[in-house]
Design a protein around this motif. Structure first.
Motif, PDB file in Angstrom:
ATOM      1  N   SER A  81       0.619  -1.152  -0.001  1.00 17.61           N
ATOM      2  CA  SER A  81      -0.075  -0.026   0.138  1.00 17.61           C
ATOM      3  C   SER A  81       0.950   1.366   0.094  1.00 17.61           C
ATOM      4  O   SER A  81       0.361   2.403  -0.223  1.00 17.61           O
ATOM      5  CB  SER A  81      -1.087   0.101   1.128  1.00 17.61           C
ATOM      6  OG  SER A  81      -0.128   0.171   2.311  1.00 17.61           O
ATOM      7  N   THR A  82       2.057   1.169   0.376  1.00 16.51           N
ATOM      8  CA  THR A  82       3.082   2.355   0.389  1.00 16.51           C
ATOM      9  C   THR A  82       3.915   2.502  -0.839  1.00 16.51           C
ATOM     10  O   THR A  82       4.659   3.482  -1.008  1.00 16.51           O
ATOM     11  CB  THR A  82       3.946   2.452   1.796  1.00 16.51           C
ATOM     12  OG1 THR A  82       4.782   1.239   1.647  1.00 16.51           O
ATOM     13  CG2 THR A  82       2.946   2.245   2.901  1.00 16.51           C
ATOM     14  N   ALA A  86       5.734   5.929  -1.959  1.00 11.97           N
ATOM     15  CA  ALA A  86       7.150   5.911  -1.999  1.00 11.97           C
ATOM     16  C   ALA A  86       7.797   6.233  -3.222  1.00 11.97           C
ATOM     17  O   ALA A  86       8.705   7.133  -3.412  1.00 11.97           O
ATOM     18  CB  ALA A  86       7.597   4.319  -1.356  1.00 11.97           C
ATOM     19  N   TYR A  87       7.112   5.612  -4.287  1.00 11.70           N
ATOM     20  CA  TYR A  87       7.510   5.952  -5.678  1.00 11.70           C
ATOM     21  C   TYR A  87       7.421   7.365  -5.940  1.00 11.70           C
ATOM     22  O   TYR A  87       8.507   8.191  -6.532  1.00 11.70           O
ATOM     23  CB  TYR A  87       6.834   5.106  -6.687  1.00 11.70           C
ATOM     24  CG  TYR A  87       7.223   5.592  -8.209  1.00 11.70           C
ATOM     25  CD1 TYR A  87       8.401   5.069  -8.668  1.00 11.70           C
ATOM     26  CD2 TYR A  87       6.159   6.042  -9.126  1.00 11.70           C
ATOM     27  CE1 TYR A  87       8.518   5.175  -9.965  1.00 11.70           C
ATOM     28  CE2 TYR A  87       6.550   6.316 -10.221  1.00 11.70           C
ATOM     29  CZ  TYR A  87       7.639   5.864 -10.753  1.00 11.70           C
ATOM     30  OH  TYR A  87       8.026   6.236 -11.986  1.00 11.70           O
ATOM     31  N   SER A 107      10.944  -3.437  -4.977  1.00 12.09           N
ATOM     32  CA  SER A 107       9.803  -2.763  -5.512  1.00 12.09           C
ATOM     33  C   SER A 107      10.430  -1.722  -6.339  1.00 12.09           C
ATOM     34  O   SER A 107       9.987  -1.092  -7.367  1.00 12.09           O
ATOM     35  CB  SER A 107       8.886  -2.344  -4.633  1.00 12.09           C
ATOM     36  OG  SER A 107       8.344  -3.473  -3.694  1.00 12.09           O
ATOM     37  N   LEU A 108      11.534  -0.975  -6.003  1.00 15.12           N
ATOM     38  CA  LEU A 108      12.272   0.000  -6.546  1.00 15.12           C
ATOM     39  C   LEU A 108      13.423   0.006  -6.884  1.00 15.12           C
ATOM     40  O   LEU A 108      14.389  -0.637  -6.150  1.00 15.12           O
ATOM     41  CB  LEU A 108      11.983   1.291  -5.880  1.00 15.12           C
ATOM     42  CG  LEU A 108      10.436   1.852  -5.617  1.00 15.12           C
ATOM     43  CD1 LEU A 108      10.354   3.161  -4.671  1.00 15.12           C
ATOM     44  CD2 LEU A 108       9.741   2.265  -6.882  1.00 15.12           C
ATOM     45  N   CYS A 109      14.214   0.404  -8.047  1.00 11.71           N
ATOM     46  CA  CYS A 109      15.388   0.585  -8.226  1.00 11.71           C
ATOM     47  C   CYS A 109      15.669   1.824  -8.744  1.00 11.71           C
ATOM     48  O   CYS A 109      15.279   2.671  -9.474  1.00 11.71           O
ATOM     49  CB  CYS A 109      15.835  -0.323  -9.697  1.00 11.71           C
ATOM     50  SG  CYS A 109      17.531  -0.137  -9.886  1.00 11.71           S
ATOM     51  N   TYR A 130      10.120   3.757   4.132  1.00 11.64           N
ATOM     52  CA  TYR A 130       9.116   2.941   3.182  1.00 11.64           C
ATOM     53  C   TYR A 130       9.574   1.516   3.081  1.00 11.64           C
ATOM     54  O   TYR A 130       8.673   0.796   2.637  1.00 11.64           O
ATOM     55  CB  TYR A 130       9.251   3.546   1.675  1.00 11.64           C
ATOM     56  CG  TYR A 130       8.932   5.313   1.645  1.00 11.64           C
ATOM     57  CD1 TYR A 130       7.447   5.325   1.901  1.00 11.64           C
ATOM     58  CD2 TYR A 130      10.019   6.126   1.405  1.00 11.64           C
ATOM     59  CE1 TYR A 130       7.286   6.731   1.870  1.00 11.64           C
ATOM     60  CE2 TYR A 130       9.558   7.436   1.413  1.00 11.64           C
ATOM     61  CZ  TYR A 130       8.013   7.753   1.641  1.00 11.64           C
ATOM     62  OH  TYR A 130       7.662   9.162   1.709  1.00 11.64           O
ATOM     63  N   GLY A 131      10.739   1.210   3.360  1.00  9.82           N
ATOM     64  CA  GLY A 131      11.293  -0.287   3.231  1.00  9.82           C
ATOM     65  C   GLY A 131      12.677  -0.549   3.575  1.00  9.82           C
ATOM     66  O   GLY A 131      13.355   0.360   3.894  1.00  9.82           O
TER      67      GLY A 131
END
Length: 141
Positions: A81-82, A86-87, A107-109, A130-131
């Motif tokens: 959900s975040t 975050a993105y 989830s993100l690079c 966020y992570g």
């Protein structure tokens, strides 16, 4: 969707020359493809309108600008959900050059540039809300 078939060999040569130097004059390109500068300008405009050319960019010498640390940061988001939040927050941070949503465990690079390791640590602390970040410092490009 626009297909490559809508381009001819002259368009391909124009794109190749602009890829090498986006500031190349239409006159110089025209000499290479046997067209006038206005004809090249018209083709470039058509390539932009059709979406083949999305924009132009600036290449910088980051070392001369004081960038001493470049890093890839993969971020494994705590909760799905975040992810969007975050993105949308991370991609606009000054240090961030790229922020891509990716598949897999992470989830993100994120590609980010820093003047010092201290700045890298500050960013890592900031995005940790966020992570879980996994950082790889770039040694050579």
């Amino acid at each position: 969707m626009i297909s490559k078939l809508e381009m001819d060999t002259i368009d391909e040569k124009i794109i190749k020359m602009l890829s090498a130097n986006a500031r190349e004059s239409f006159a110089t390109i025209g000499k290479s493809v046997d067209l006038s500068a206005p004809a090249v300008g018209k083709r470039v405009k058509q390539l932009e309108d059709k979406g083949f050319i999305l924009g132009y960019s600036l290449r910088l010498n980051h070392e001369k600008l004081g960038v001493n640390v470049k890093a890839y940061i993969n971020l494994k988001i705590h909760q799905s959900s975040t992810l969007r939040t975050a993105y949308n927050q991370i991609k606009y941070l000054d240090e961030v050059q790229r922020c891509d949503r990716i598949t897999g465990e992470d989830s993100l690079c994120i590609l980010a540039y820093f003047k010092s390791n201290k700045e890298l640590v500050i960013l890592l602390e900031r995005i940790s809300q966020y992570g879980v970040p996994n950082t790889s410092i770039i040694l050579e490009s």
